[in-house]
Scaffold this motif. Structure first.
Motif, PDB file in Angstrom:
ATOM      1  N   ALA A 106       0.778  -1.201   0.148  1.00  0.00           N
ATOM      2  CA  ALA A 106       0.017  -0.511  -0.049  1.00  0.00           C
ATOM      3  C   ALA A 106       0.402   1.588   0.407  1.00  0.00           C
ATOM      4  CB  ALA A 106      -0.590   0.281   1.123  1.00  0.00           C
ATOM      5  N   GLY A 107       2.097   0.908   0.480  1.00  0.00           N
ATOM      6  CA  GLY A 107       3.361   2.056   0.546  1.00  0.00           C
ATOM      7  C   GLY A 107       3.253   2.412   1.844  1.00  0.00           C
ATOM      8  N   PHE A 108       4.163   4.280   2.256  1.00  0.00           N
ATOM      9  CA  PHE A 108       4.091   4.141   3.403  1.00  0.00           C
ATOM     10  C   PHE A 108       3.137   5.092   3.905  1.00  0.00           C
ATOM     11  CE2 PHE A 108       6.400   7.486   6.477  1.00  0.00           C
ATOM     12  CZ  PHE A 108       6.417   6.284   7.636  1.00  0.00           C
ATOM     13  N   LEU A 109       2.555   6.130   3.149  1.00  0.00           N
ATOM     14  CA  LEU A 109       1.675   6.952   3.145  1.00  0.00           C
ATOM     15  C   LEU A 109       0.890   7.004   3.552  1.00  0.00           C
ATOM     16  CD1 LEU A 109       3.160  10.181   0.897  1.00  0.00           C
ATOM     17  CD2 LEU A 109       3.337   9.781   4.098  1.00  0.00           C
ATOM     18  N   PHE A 115      -3.279   3.601   9.447  1.00  0.00           N
ATOM     19  CA  PHE A 115      -2.601   2.425  10.867  1.00  0.00           C
ATOM     20  C   PHE A 115      -2.570   3.883  11.791  1.00  0.00           C
ATOM     21  CE2 PHE A 115       0.530   2.351  14.187  1.00  0.00           C
ATOM     22  CZ  PHE A 115       0.174   1.332  14.486  1.00  0.00           C
ATOM     23  N   LEU A 116      -2.589   5.212  12.202  1.00  0.00           N
ATOM     24  CA  LEU A 116      -2.388   6.421  12.757  1.00  0.00           C
ATOM     25  C   LEU A 116      -3.907   6.458  12.767  1.00  0.00           C
ATOM     26  CD1 LEU A 116       0.227   9.024  12.562  1.00  0.00           C
ATOM     27  CD2 LEU A 116       0.733   6.698  13.797  1.00  0.00           C
ATOM     28  N   SER A 139       2.980  11.175   9.028  1.00  0.00           N
ATOM     29  CA  SER A 139       3.141  10.472   7.906  1.00  0.00           C
ATOM     30  C   SER A 139       3.651  11.412   7.170  1.00  0.00           C
ATOM     31  CB  SER A 139       2.347  10.118   7.618  1.00  0.00           C
ATOM     32  OG  SER A 139       0.950   9.363   8.363  1.00  0.00           O
ATOM     33  N   GLY A 140       3.581  12.502   6.810  1.00  0.00           N
ATOM     34  CA  GLY A 140       3.912  13.257   6.197  1.00  0.00           C
ATOM     35  C   GLY A 140       5.838  13.726   6.494  1.00  0.00           C
ATOM     36  N   PHE A 141       5.624  13.858   7.385  1.00  0.00           N
ATOM     37  CA  PHE A 141       6.864  14.312   8.388  1.00  0.00           C
ATOM     38  C   PHE A 141       7.604  12.785   7.965  1.00  0.00           C
ATOM     39  CE2 PHE A 141       9.765  15.670  11.687  1.00  0.00           C
ATOM     40  CZ  PHE A 141       9.760  16.971  11.472  1.00  0.00           C
ATOM     41  N   PHE A 157       3.508   5.617  -1.738  1.00  0.00           N
ATOM     42  CA  PHE A 157       2.542   4.991  -2.674  1.00  0.00           C
ATOM     43  C   PHE A 157       3.075   3.695  -2.818  1.00  0.00           C
ATOM     44  CE2 PHE A 157       2.583   9.712  -3.037  1.00  0.00           C
ATOM     45  CZ  PHE A 157       1.269  10.565  -2.210  1.00  0.00           C
ATOM     46  N   PRO A 158       1.490   3.233  -3.463  1.00  0.00           N
ATOM     47  CA  PRO A 158       1.362   1.673  -3.910  1.00  0.00           C
ATOM     48  C   PRO A 158       1.837   1.704  -4.967  1.00  0.00           C
ATOM     49  CG  PRO A 158      -0.855   2.798  -3.099  1.00  0.00           C
ATOM     50  CD  PRO A 158       0.306   3.597  -2.794  1.00  0.00           C
TER      51      PRO A 158
END
Length: 161
Positions: A106-109, A115-116, A139-141, A157-158
């Motif tokens: 799914a990618g990090f962001l 999740f958060l 998440s962005g930071f 991103f995915p």
């Protein structure tokens, strides 16, 4: 045996297995030029396993226990385990597993924002706009720090995007 000692016993068993892997299996595939280094890739796992075994044995033997007349109200009473928020804890653990599995596809962001936000919802936060805003900014930071400052590639991103 008390609940903390059972947990300490499981922790010591885990640290023993981790220590076995660190001491006997991690270094056998090292190239010859790394075998002369004073610090190997297994140095930190070795230290962690030894310290974990020591800490677990301290709890297991009861050296940290206090002799008090009345029990500490912050201590976990395993006879009243149903009084605690086990549902929230288990949901958070499940959410952590899903996050770990979804991080790569799914990618990090997106996975970190979800999740958060879902973790905050499980814990009882009901201000959705603030929660999503904080999750997006955090998440962005973190992505910016890892990607730009540390120089480690982290897929934001995915893959199909």
């Amino acid at each position: 045996m008390a609940l903390d000692r059972w947990i300490a016993l499981i922790f010591v068993a885990f640290c023993c297995a981790y220590g076995y892997l660190a001491f006997f299996t991690m270094d056998e595939l090292l190239p010859p030029f790394m075998q002369r280094n004073p610090v190997w890739p297994s140095t930190f796992p070795k230290v962690l396993s030894v310290l974990g075994i020591i800490a677990g044995l301290i709890v297991l033997t009861g050296l940290e226990a206090h002799d008090e007349a009345e029990p500490d109200p912050s201590a976990i009473n395993w006879r009243r385990l149903h009084d605690y928020n086990l549902g929230q804890a288990l949901l958070l653990l499940g959410l952590m597993v899903v996050y770990a599995l979804a991080l790569r596809p799914a990618g990090f962001l997106p996975s970190t924002v979800l999740f958060l936000a879902l973790g905050a919802a499980i814990l009882g936060e009901r201000r959705w706009i603030v929660t999503i805003l904080v999750a997006v900014l955090a998440s962005g930071f973190v992505w910016w720090l890892v990607e730009r400052v540390l120089g480690i590639f982290l897929r934001p991103f995915p893959t199909f995007l």
